[in-house]
Design a protein around this motif. Sequence first.
Motif, PDB file in Angstrom:
ATOM      1  N   UNK A   1       5.016  -5.503  -9.143  1.00 27.75           N
ATOM      2  CA  UNK A   1       5.613  -4.591  -8.151  1.00 27.75           C
ATOM      3  C   UNK A   1       4.653  -4.381  -6.968  1.00 27.75           C
ATOM      4  N   UNK A   2       3.346  -4.480  -7.218  1.00 30.34           N
ATOM      5  CA  UNK A   2       2.370  -4.268  -6.142  1.00 30.34           C
ATOM      6  C   UNK A   2       2.359  -5.410  -5.129  1.00 30.34           C
ATOM      7  N   UNK A   3       2.948  -6.551  -5.515  1.00 29.46           N
ATOM      8  CA  UNK A   3       3.119  -7.630  -4.532  1.00 29.46           C
ATOM      9  C   UNK A   3       4.606  -7.774  -4.190  1.00 29.46           C
ATOM     10  N   UNK A   4       5.372  -6.711  -4.454  1.00 31.04           N
ATOM     11  CA  UNK A   4       6.753  -6.636  -4.005  1.00 31.04           C
ATOM     12  C   UNK A   4       7.773  -7.287  -4.921  1.00 31.04           C
ATOM     13  N   UNK A   5       7.356  -7.641  -6.139  1.00 32.89           N
ATOM     14  CA  UNK A   5       8.288  -8.285  -7.082  1.00 32.89           C
ATOM     15  C   UNK A   5       8.606  -7.310  -8.217  1.00 32.89           C
ATOM     16  N   UNK A   6       9.880  -6.928  -8.285  1.00 34.73           N
ATOM     17  CA  UNK A   6      10.272  -5.842  -9.191  1.00 34.73           C
ATOM     18  C   UNK A   6      10.560  -6.357 -10.603  1.00 34.73           C
TER      19      UNK A   6
ATOM     20  N   UNK B   1      -6.828   2.258  -7.459  1.00 30.39           N
ATOM     21  CA  UNK B   1      -5.662   1.365  -7.517  1.00 30.39           C
ATOM     22  C   UNK B   1      -5.668   0.497  -6.268  1.00 30.39           C
ATOM     23  N   UNK B   2      -5.350  -0.784  -6.422  1.00 32.00           N
ATOM     24  CA  UNK B   2      -5.360  -1.683  -5.266  1.00 32.00           C
ATOM     25  C   UNK B   2      -4.333  -1.270  -4.216  1.00 32.00           C
ATOM     26  N   UNK B   3      -3.328  -0.487  -4.612  1.00 30.48           N
ATOM     27  CA  UNK B   3      -2.333  -0.010  -3.648  1.00 30.48           C
ATOM     28  C   UNK B   3      -2.731   1.303  -2.991  1.00 30.48           C
ATOM     29  N   UNK B   4      -3.878   1.869  -3.427  1.00 34.28           N
ATOM     30  CA  UNK B   4      -4.372   3.116  -2.834  1.00 34.28           C
ATOM     31  C   UNK B   4      -5.844   2.940  -2.460  1.00 34.28           C
TER      32      UNK B   4
ATOM     33  N   UNK C   1      -4.979   5.561   6.965  1.00 30.96           N
ATOM     34  CA  UNK C   1      -5.573   4.253   6.699  1.00 30.96           C
ATOM     35  C   UNK C   1      -4.622   3.129   7.118  1.00 30.96           C
ATOM     36  N   UNK C   2      -3.332   3.295   6.780  1.00 34.32           N
ATOM     37  CA  UNK C   2      -2.328   2.281   7.129  1.00 34.32           C
ATOM     38  C   UNK C   2      -2.203   2.132   8.642  1.00 34.32           C
ATOM     39  N   UNK C   3      -2.205   3.277   9.338  1.00 30.87           N
ATOM     40  CA  UNK C   3      -2.106   3.243  10.802  1.00 30.87           C
ATOM     41  C   UNK C   3      -3.305   2.508  11.389  1.00 30.87           C
ATOM     42  N   UNK C   4      -4.500   2.760  10.816  1.00 29.60           N
ATOM     43  CA  UNK C   4      -5.713   2.092  11.299  1.00 29.60           C
ATOM     44  C   UNK C   4      -5.593   0.585  11.135  1.00 29.60           C
ATOM     45  N   UNK C   5      -5.055   0.147  10.009  1.00 33.07           N
ATOM     46  CA  UNK C   5      -4.895  -1.292   9.757  1.00 33.07           C
ATOM     47  C   UNK C   5      -3.972  -1.884  10.824  1.00 33.07           C
TER      48      UNK C   5
ATOM     49  N   UNK D   1       0.826  -1.203   0.000  1.00 33.91           N
ATOM     50  CA  UNK D   1       0.000   0.000   0.000  1.00 33.91           C
ATOM     51  C   UNK D   1       0.865   1.260   0.000  1.00 33.91           C
ATOM     52  N   UNK D   2       0.413   2.248  -0.748  1.00 31.61           N
ATOM     53  CA  UNK D   2       1.060   3.558  -0.751  1.00 31.61           C
ATOM     54  C   UNK D   2       0.803   4.227   0.603  1.00 31.61           C
TER      55      UNK D   2
END
Length: 173
Positions: A49-54, A93-96, A164-168, A7-8
């Motif tokens: 890249x969204x699952x960490x694979x460049x 976007x699934x990352x946002x 949002x990230x902090x809430x998660x 996530x961004x």
Amino acid sequence: MTKRILLEPDPILRKKCQPIENVDDELRKLMKDMLETMYKAPGIGLAAIQVGILKRVVVVDISKDDQEKHPLFFVNPEITYRSKETSVYEEGCLSLPGQFAEIERPAECHLKYIDFNGKEKELKADGLLSTCIQHEVDHLNGVLFIDYLSKLKKDMIIKKLIKHKKDIERVIV
Ligand code: NI
């Protein structure tokens, strides 16, 4: 097997991805896992890249819920043509998660890529598919749709995503 979507803001999402040299079973397994992750999310496009694979790998499926699934796999996708004519879609976007904005992009694009079986292919896309492909190819270069917005709008969205990230995290702890 589904994978965790980054996530961004995450510095990995800003990296440039490397081309694939071989379409082998390991890569096909990754593409299947990415597709499963995308369907589950749910979304219509996902870049490795969204699952960490460049790596320069993208999966897309713009079929509607009530239609038969129509997955597309793009290895080393390269946009070879962008129309002067533009179109506007409200993008997410699934990352946002939960963030959307109207983005103007070339209405039509042509794509050169390698498919699931390692075959070189070309595709002419317009409408939603064209926008989706451009959004995903941007991911491979570390670009997110919010980069097209004013600094003010972009900062506002990033602030919300940090919250949002902090809430998660709070829920997990
Ligand atoms: Ni995206």
